[in-house]
Design an enzyme around this catalytic site. Structure first.
Site, PDB file in Angstrom:
ATOM      1  N   ASP A   1      -5.863   2.426   5.879  1.00 47.91           N
ATOM      2  CA  ASP A   1      -6.039   2.549   4.424  1.00 47.91           C
ATOM      3  C   ASP A   1      -7.014   3.705   4.233  1.00 47.91           C
ATOM      4  O   ASP A   1      -8.206   3.580   4.482  1.00 47.91           O
ATOM      5  CB  ASP A   1      -6.622   1.230   3.881  1.00 47.91           C
ATOM      6  CG  ASP A   1      -7.064   1.350   2.430  1.00 47.91           C
ATOM      7  OD1 ASP A   1      -6.765   2.377   1.791  1.00 47.91           O
ATOM      8  OD2 ASP A   1      -7.705   0.403   1.930  1.00 47.91           O
TER       9      ASP A   1
ATOM     10  N   ASP B   1      -4.296  -2.822  -8.042  1.00 48.72           N
ATOM     11  CA  ASP B   1      -5.214  -2.218  -7.076  1.00 48.72           C
ATOM     12  C   ASP B   1      -6.087  -1.174  -7.774  1.00 48.72           C
ATOM     13  O   ASP B   1      -5.588  -0.138  -8.222  1.00 48.72           O
ATOM     14  CB  ASP B   1      -4.354  -1.578  -5.961  1.00 48.72           C
ATOM     15  CG  ASP B   1      -5.199  -0.889  -4.888  1.00 48.72           C
ATOM     16  OD1 ASP B   1      -6.429  -0.850  -5.022  1.00 48.72           O
ATOM     17  OD2 ASP B   1      -4.594  -0.389  -3.919  1.00 48.72           O
TER      18      ASP B   1
ATOM     19  N   LYS C   1     -10.293  12.920  -1.891  1.00 45.11           N
ATOM     20  CA  LYS C   1      -8.884  12.502  -1.919  1.00 45.11           C
ATOM     21  C   LYS C   1      -8.286  12.847  -3.287  1.00 45.11           C
ATOM     22  O   LYS C   1      -7.109  13.115  -3.415  1.00 45.11           O
ATOM     23  CB  LYS C   1      -8.811  11.004  -1.653  1.00 45.11           C
ATOM     24  CG  LYS C   1      -7.418  10.429  -1.634  1.00 45.11           C
ATOM     25  CD  LYS C   1      -7.446   9.010  -1.107  1.00 45.11           C
ATOM     26  CE  LYS C   1      -6.362   8.162  -1.712  1.00 45.11           C
ATOM     27  NZ  LYS C   1      -6.473   6.762  -1.336  1.00 45.11           N
TER      28      LYS C   1
ATOM     29  N   GLU D   1      -0.171   1.973  -1.250  1.00 47.97           N
ATOM     30  CA  GLU D   1      -1.239   0.976  -1.048  1.00 47.97           C
ATOM     31  C   GLU D   1      -0.842  -0.410  -1.561  1.00 47.97           C
ATOM     32  O   GLU D   1      -1.009  -1.412  -0.850  1.00 47.97           O
ATOM     33  CB  GLU D   1      -2.534   1.469  -1.716  1.00 47.97           C
ATOM     34  CG  GLU D   1      -3.169   2.601  -0.929  1.00 47.97           C
ATOM     35  CD  GLU D   1      -4.126   3.467  -1.734  1.00 47.97           C
ATOM     36  OE1 GLU D   1      -4.398   3.141  -2.904  1.00 47.97           O
ATOM     37  OE2 GLU D   1      -4.586   4.485  -1.190  1.00 47.97           O
TER      38      GLU D   1
END
Ligand code: AMP
Length: 597
Positions: free
Chosen positions: A10, A199, A71, A175
């Site tokens: 992850d 999420d 990211k 994810e």
């Protein structure tokens, strides 16, 4: 399972996590600090490069050379409004190179510039080493997760970073899909259930509606916001306290990188505290010019500051339900994933949306994604364990795919949220002898507003009187590789051209260069580690010696003092008594001296 284990990673904006499926169960792997998540942070110093906890720990003393949160830069241009807004909060420098952002740092006294893929590769490489140390073997194969709304280029950039880190990326998965796998394997449904994975991590909000059966995970739709997560809540808190500082002390410290960094760290910590307390304090000694900044914030103030952001997390939920053509009543479970779903107000907002339905908090929000990725990795490597052998995961295309037609209009061929693998054929009539097939991704009507994936030219098309029919075939394989081919109907032999969507990305030379650079950083780090180890050995020898000398010297002094005291009260003894006392004293002193040698 044969051969080396495959891992699940992850790769988070703030923290990353690595897991492996072994001996019929998933194990989350602790790093060298004993933590199950590793900060996605990299720092460059005058002597070395460090990754993870060590990088995060030194940020206050080296803010401009500590890189984090990048990211969110993945496949974004520097001119992007979101990047511009993030840049205000990053103390490190970003420059533009070939239209791509590069990170500029000072390393060993020299200026270095790095592509995002290089920084990402450093984090991945650290996770690879973490897994290798735990498993006692080299690890190559990995499944890496990305936010569900990552586009093709962002997924490819992640894949490239994996390659630079020395990983064989088996698959990139979303994810929420990974989290659904972790949840589904624990629940073991016999009949199909629709679940919604919610999420909210450090940088992104991802939502997927997944139908889970006996080992099957069929993603029905996915939605998300690539700029909504914990970092944004931290930014709001930082701005709040910058204003408070200005009000109280008439000083604007927003441009002071070190102070800002320390404030940010304190804000993140206060934010976490507010998930379990109704008030959190912020106490930073000498934040600026010897001013101690001692203050506090209540949970309601925090909720007020972030009200629009918290409400914004509902948008992806609504979009995902709409695209899945489902009503909220059809959702069996709403599963919370990602550190930011611990925020009570976010939970309230989502619970209210689902008419008071209890939210599922049974899976670890920090580790579930890595666990699901590890299961997918084991399945792809042919693990025959009962728990994973029948796992089938069907993902969807996060964006619509199509080609450019006359006037720059997007003609969609594969709609977003179409199940992968998929094959779609569309016929067009043309009256030209050559055409350019330009493939785009996105939802906008005009191709200029979408993302160009690649193009190829089709020439020598036979031109019969009137129009020629050509077929465009979009084929997406389970590895999410899109192949576009064309068949010209009127020609005797069908013509076929194929493009793969990873065409426009890093070249082999660029990847090789980055691998070489990564090795250089690693070698420097290893040299630094060995030098620190040797220094520690020398230092502890000196400390041990000093302590031993002090202790034994103290003992010798005590023995001699005792003997002198004995003499004071033994004035007239036999010669033998004095001789015996002499022997005892000498023996005690010799033993203490021997301990020093
Ligand atoms: P993830 O990407 O899932 O690791 O999530 C990281 C984000 O979750 C960061 O922004 C953290 O500050 C945030 N986070 C972690 N724990 C908490 C908590 N207890 N309360 C609020 N936010 C949290």
């Amino acid at each position: 399972m044969s051969g080396r284990p495959a891992i699940g990673i992850d790769l988070g904006t703030c923290n990353s996590c690595v897991a492996v499926f072994r001996d019929d169960k998933v194990q989350v792997i602790a790093n060298d600090c004993g933590n199950y998540t590793t900060p996605s942070w990299v720092a460059f110093t005058s002597t070395t490069r460090v990754v993870g906890d060590a990088a995060k720990d030194q940020v206050a003393t080296n803010p401009v050379n500590t890189v984090w949160g990048v990211k969110r830069l993945t496949d974004n241009k520097l001119s992007d409004v979101n990047v511009q807004s993030d840049m205000k909060h990053w103390p490190f420098t970003l420059i533009s190179s070939n239209m791509k952002p590069k990170i500029e740092v000072t390393y060993k006294g020299e200026n270095e510039t790095l592509y995002l893929e290089q920084v990402t590769a450093m984090v991945l490489s650290k996770l690879k080493e973490t897994a290798e140390a735990h498993l006692g073997t080299t690890v190559m194969d990995a499944v890496i997760t990305v936010p569900s709304k990552f586009n093709t280029c962002q997924r490819q950039a992640t894949r490239d970073a994996g390659t630079v880190a020395g990983l064989n990326v088996l698959r990139i998965i979303s994810e929420p899909t990974a989290a659904a796998i972790a949840y589904g394997l624990r629940k073991k449904f016999c009949e199909e259930r629709n679940v919604l994975i919610f999420d909210v991590g450090g940088g992104y909000t991802s939502v997927s509606v997944v139908t889970i059966g006996d080992g099957t995970f069929e993603v029905k739709s996915t939605a998300g916001d690539t700029h909504l997560g914990g970092e944004d809540f931290d930014n709001r808190l930082v701005n709040h306290f910058l204003q408070e500082f200005k009000r109280k002390y008439q000083k604007d410290i927003s441009g002071h990188k070190r102070a800002r960094c320390r404030l940010r760290t304190a804000c993140e910590s206060a934010k976490r505290s507010l998930s379990c307390s109704t008030r959190a304090s912020v106490a930073i000694d000498s934040l600026f010019e010897d001013i101690n900044f001692y203050t506090s914030i209540t949970r309601s103030q925090f909720e007020e500051l972030c009200a629009d952001l918290f409400r914004g997390t509902l948008r992806p939920i609504e979009n995902a339900l709409r695209d899945a053509k489902m009503d909220k009543a059809q959702i069996y479970d709403v599963i919370l994933v990602g550190g930011s779903t611990r925020i009570p107000k976010i939970q309230n907002v989502v619970q209210d949306f689902f008419n008071g339905k209890e939210l599922n908090k049974t899976i670890n929000p920090d580790e579930a994604v890595a666990c699901g990725a590890a299961v997918q990795a084991a399945t792809l490597r042919g693990d025959k364990s009962a728990a994973v052998k029948n796992v089938v995961v069907l993902e969807v295309t996060p964006f619509s795919l199509g080609i450019e037609t006359a006037g720059g209009v997007m003609s969609t061929i594969v709609r977003r949220n179409t199940t992968i693998p998929n094959k779609k054929t569309v016929s067009y009539s043309i009256n030209q002898t050559s055409i350019v097939v330009a493939v785009y991704e996105g939802e906008r009507a005009m191709t200029k507003d979408n993302n160009l994936l690649g193009k190829f030219e089709l020439t020598d098309i036979p031109a019969p009187s009137g129009a020629t029919e050509i077929e465009i075939i979009f084929c997406i394989n389970p590895d999410d590789v899109l192949e576009v081919s064309t068949v010209v109907k009127s020609s005797g032999e069908p013509k076929k051209l194929t493009i793969s969507h990873n065409k426009e990305h890093l070249t082999k030379e660029e990847i090789d260069g980055m691998i070489h650079d990564l090795e250089r950083y690693k070698a420097d780090e290893e040299r630094e580690r060995e030098s620190v180890l040797s220094k520690n050995v020398l230092e502890s020898y000196c400390f041990n010696m000093k302590r031993a000398v002090e202790e034994n010297l103290k003992h010798i002094l005590m023995v001699c003092d005792d003997t002198i005291s004995w003499l004071d009260v033994n004035d007239h003894r036999q010669k033998e008594d004095y001789y015996q006392k002499y022997r005892q004293t000498q023996e005690a002193v010799d033993t203490a001296l021997m301990k020093l040698l």
